[in-house]
Design a protein around this motif. Structure first.
Motif, PDB file in Angstrom:
ATOM      1  N   SER A  34     -16.184   9.067 -74.029  1.00 27.26           N
ATOM      2  CA  SER A  34     -15.732  10.389 -73.570  1.00 27.26           C
ATOM      3  C   SER A  34     -14.482  10.283 -72.688  1.00 27.26           C
ATOM      4  O   SER A  34     -13.679  11.218 -72.644  1.00 27.26           O
ATOM      5  CB  SER A  34     -16.848  11.121 -72.830  1.00 27.26           C
ATOM      6  N   LYS A  35     -14.288   9.154 -72.014  1.00 26.06           N
ATOM      7  CA  LYS A  35     -13.079   8.968 -71.196  1.00 26.06           C
ATOM      8  C   LYS A  35     -11.869   8.687 -72.087  1.00 26.06           C
ATOM      9  O   LYS A  35     -10.738   8.967 -71.719  1.00 26.06           O
ATOM     10  CB  LYS A  35     -13.267   7.801 -70.218  1.00 26.06           C
ATOM     11  N   MET A  36     -12.108   8.111 -73.269  1.00 27.34           N
ATOM     12  CA  MET A  36     -11.025   7.723 -74.170  1.00 27.34           C
ATOM     13  C   MET A  36     -10.671   8.818 -75.164  1.00 27.34           C
ATOM     14  O   MET A  36      -9.555   8.863 -75.670  1.00 27.34           O
ATOM     15  CB  MET A  36     -11.434   6.457 -74.938  1.00 27.34           C
ATOM     16  N   SER A  37     -11.631   9.682 -75.482  1.00 17.35           N
ATOM     17  CA  SER A  37     -11.422  10.745 -76.467  1.00 17.35           C
ATOM     18  C   SER A  37     -12.044  12.053 -75.971  1.00 17.35           C
ATOM     19  O   SER A  37     -12.926  12.628 -76.612  1.00 17.35           O
ATOM     20  CB  SER A  37     -12.050  10.321 -77.806  1.00 17.35           C
ATOM     21  N   PRO A  38     -11.571  12.538 -74.801  1.00 21.02           N
ATOM     22  CA  PRO A  38     -12.237  13.697 -74.173  1.00 21.02           C
ATOM     23  C   PRO A  38     -12.144  14.995 -74.975  1.00 21.02           C
ATOM     24  O   PRO A  38     -12.992  15.858 -74.817  1.00 21.02           O
ATOM     25  CB  PRO A  38     -11.520  13.834 -72.825  1.00 21.02           C
ATOM     26  N   THR A  39     -11.157  15.129 -75.856  1.00 22.56           N
ATOM     27  CA  THR A  39     -11.080  16.359 -76.654  1.00 22.56           C
ATOM     28  C   THR A  39     -12.160  16.396 -77.726  1.00 22.56           C
ATOM     29  O   THR A  39     -12.572  17.462 -78.162  1.00 22.56           O
ATOM     30  CB  THR A  39      -9.698  16.521 -77.330  1.00 22.56           C
TER      31      THR A  39
END
Length: 153
Positions: A34-39
């Motif tokens: 979630s930190k790397m691909s929050p969208t």
């Protein structure tokens, strides 16, 4: 009602970042995604068991077609040789459309060239349900976001 049977979709993307790191991330640290691909992925929580173990249950909060969704998945299989992890969706939004929904993420490492293969096995609840191509597109987008994160760090 007709039995529609199991269908399969496969999509691949080449990555330049380390395939072993990618496999470790999906096996042991999906909560970092979630930190790397929050969208695409807002949150990943361990519901039961331990990170990276067969039988553990993980809850994913993700965005699909502009809407916030939830998937509760159990890790069904881990193959260290093939660098694959298989997740079976046991609760959540996907099961409103599909009777069965199983994701497998598999990394082929060949020196500099690493290939990430996403396989989705699914059974639609009825003929009107679309194939989950958009779900696979999200998996590819997450893969690219993870790669961008690793290449920039």
């Amino acid at each position: 009602m007709a039995h529609l049977g199991l269908s399969k979709l496969v999509k691949q993307v080449e990555i330049k970042s380390d395939g072993d790191v990618f496999h470790e991330l999906f096996r042991f640290k999906p909560h970092h995604i979630s930190k790397m691909s929050p969208t695409n992925v807002q949150n990943v929580d361990l519901h039961e068991g331990d990170w990276g173990t067969i039988g553990s249950v993980i809850i994913w909060n993700y965005t699909h077609d502009g809407k916030e969704k939830v998937a509760k998945e159990r890790i069904e299989a881990i193959d260290e040789v093939k660098k694959s992890v298989t997740f079976n969706v046991i609760e959540g939004d996907l099961l409103e459309l599909y009777k069965i929904f199983i994701f497998t993420v598999h990394v082929d490492t060949h020196g500099e060239n690493n290939l990430v293969t996403w396989t989705v096995e699914y059974e639609k609840l009825n003929e009107d349900v679309e194939d989950p191509t958009l779900m696979l597109d999200i998996c590819i987008a997450v893969t690219k976001d993870i790669e961008t994160h690793h290449l920039n760090n």
